[in-house]
Design an enzyme around this catalytic site. Structure first.
Site, PDB file in Angstrom:
ATOM      1  N   HIS A  32      23.340 -33.958 -20.639  1.00 21.94           N
ATOM      2  CA  HIS A  32      23.945 -34.646 -19.506  1.00 21.94           C
ATOM      3  C   HIS A  32      25.460 -34.753 -19.681  1.00 21.94           C
ATOM      4  O   HIS A  32      26.232 -34.461 -18.764  1.00 21.94           O
ATOM      5  CB  HIS A  32      23.340 -36.045 -19.359  1.00 21.94           C
ATOM      6  CG  HIS A  32      21.927 -36.037 -18.893  1.00 21.94           C
ATOM      7  ND1 HIS A  32      21.542 -36.486 -17.647  1.00 21.94           N
ATOM      8  CD2 HIS A  32      20.786 -35.624 -19.502  1.00 21.94           C
ATOM      9  CE1 HIS A  32      20.234 -36.358 -17.513  1.00 21.94           C
ATOM     10  NE2 HIS A  32      19.745 -35.837 -18.626  1.00 21.94           N
ATOM     11  N   ASP A  76      25.587 -40.202 -13.150  1.00 25.44           N
ATOM     12  CA  ASP A  76      24.436 -39.428 -13.595  1.00 25.44           C
ATOM     13  C   ASP A  76      23.209 -39.893 -12.821  1.00 25.44           C
ATOM     14  O   ASP A  76      23.085 -41.075 -12.473  1.00 25.44           O
ATOM     15  CB  ASP A  76      24.224 -39.624 -15.096  1.00 25.44           C
ATOM     16  CG  ASP A  76      23.173 -38.687 -15.658  1.00 25.44           C
ATOM     17  OD1 ASP A  76      23.539 -37.589 -16.100  1.00 25.44           O
ATOM     18  OD2 ASP A  76      21.978 -39.054 -15.664  1.00 25.44           O
TER      19      ASP A  76
END
Length: 308
Positions: free
Chosen positions: A33, A130
């Protein structure tokens, strides 16, 4: 890669005399990520925009701390906004995956994020979060009157599942097990293709997945690490509202380029005879790359299946 246009707000004047937008990035944990966030930030920094990055303490690993340090070294104009996590009792989830626990610790601390963003100068125009945190970040952004976009680090096909799965659950018989999922405009997914945690609605991952999927459709836009030639069907289905009616604008912003420090390391590795040096010696279209993922193997296996 062309980043999406941002709504202009109060802030510093840009080079062309207009008011420059200010974007705050809210990354999550896990190198898969973080790296994509950092690479997108590096690309965006070349444009007329102020950038700040929420930097969470304590970091989950030395590797993540090193990559944060590299980001701010490579791009000194990017601001860091330190954010301390609240104490988190992981014993509530015995045997839980460390990264899922980290995501949960982040989510439970994010009610403190509003004052951090509100106190930044120049005034923030938008957040980019995110997907693992969107269920908490988007309401904060809306309360502050700023935009919220999701930077999605997987494929458009996986995005279609993430956004449609809550609707699938709402429409299935309450007592029935999770079965095949027929995503409108994309394809029917066999039960065996789904990430295994999704088959158990009591799993921490599944609860997070469902909450974030429900909130994602309420954001101002989604940025996906893909490109139109790779996933034309899934991207069209998302953009046309076939997957979820009223889905926000979808921007294909991949593939992300390497950071300056990564490019330097890559060049050195090739000179030493790395796999990349070998790859460049092979005939065109003669090598197949398969990624099974670092933690959720089924997740990446689904992406491979769905990208036909």
């Amino acid at each position: 890669m062309a980043p999406p246009p941002a709504v202009l707000s109060s802030g510093e004047l840009g080079a062309r005399g207009h008011t420059r937008p200010h974007v705050v990035f809210v990354p999550s944990a896990g190198m898969g990520h973080l790296l994509q966030f950092f690479r997108f930030i590096g690309a965006l920094s070349a444009h007329d925009v102020d950038i700040s990055v929420i930097t969470v303490f304590p970091t989950v690993s030395a590797a993540e701390a090193d990559h944060f340090a590299a980001l701010f070294r490579d791009y000194p104009s990017v601001r860091r906004l330190d954010f301390d996590l609240l104490p988190f009792d992981a014993s509530e989830f015995p045997g839980g995956d460390p990264f899922l626990l980290r995501w949960e610790a982040l989510r439970r601390s994010l009610h403190l994020l509003g004052p951090v963003i509100a106190g930044v100068t120049p005034r923030v125009t938008a957040t980019v979060t995110d997907v693992t945190l969107v269920s908490h970040v988007n309401p904060i952004a809306k309360d502050l009157g700023i935009q919220c976009h999701v930077l999605y680090v997987s494929s458009a096909a996986m995005m279609s599942l993430a956004s449609y799965f809550p609707i699938y659950l709402d429409n299935k018989d309450a007592g029935a097990d999770v079965g095949d999922v027929d995503i409108p405009g994309v394809r029917r997914l066999k039960r065996s293709w789904l990430p295994q945690p999704l088959l158990d609605l009591n799993k921490l991952f599944t609860k997070q997945f469902i909450e974030n999927g429900r909130e994602m459709v309420k954001t101002d836009g989604v940025l996906i690490n893909t490109f139109d030639a790779l996933e034309p069907v899934a991207l069209a289905a998302l953009r046309d509202g076939k997957v979820v009616r009223g889905f926000p604008p979808v921007f294909a912003v991949g593939p992300h380029s390497s950071l300056a420090s990564e490019a330097t390391k890559g060049a050195a590795a090739e000179a030493e005879g790395s796999p990349m040096a070998w790859l460049r010696q092979q005939p065109a279209r003669s090598v197949v790359y398969v990624a099974f993922g670092s933690r959720f193997g089924n997740w990446d296996a689904f992406c491979a299946n769905a990208n036909w």
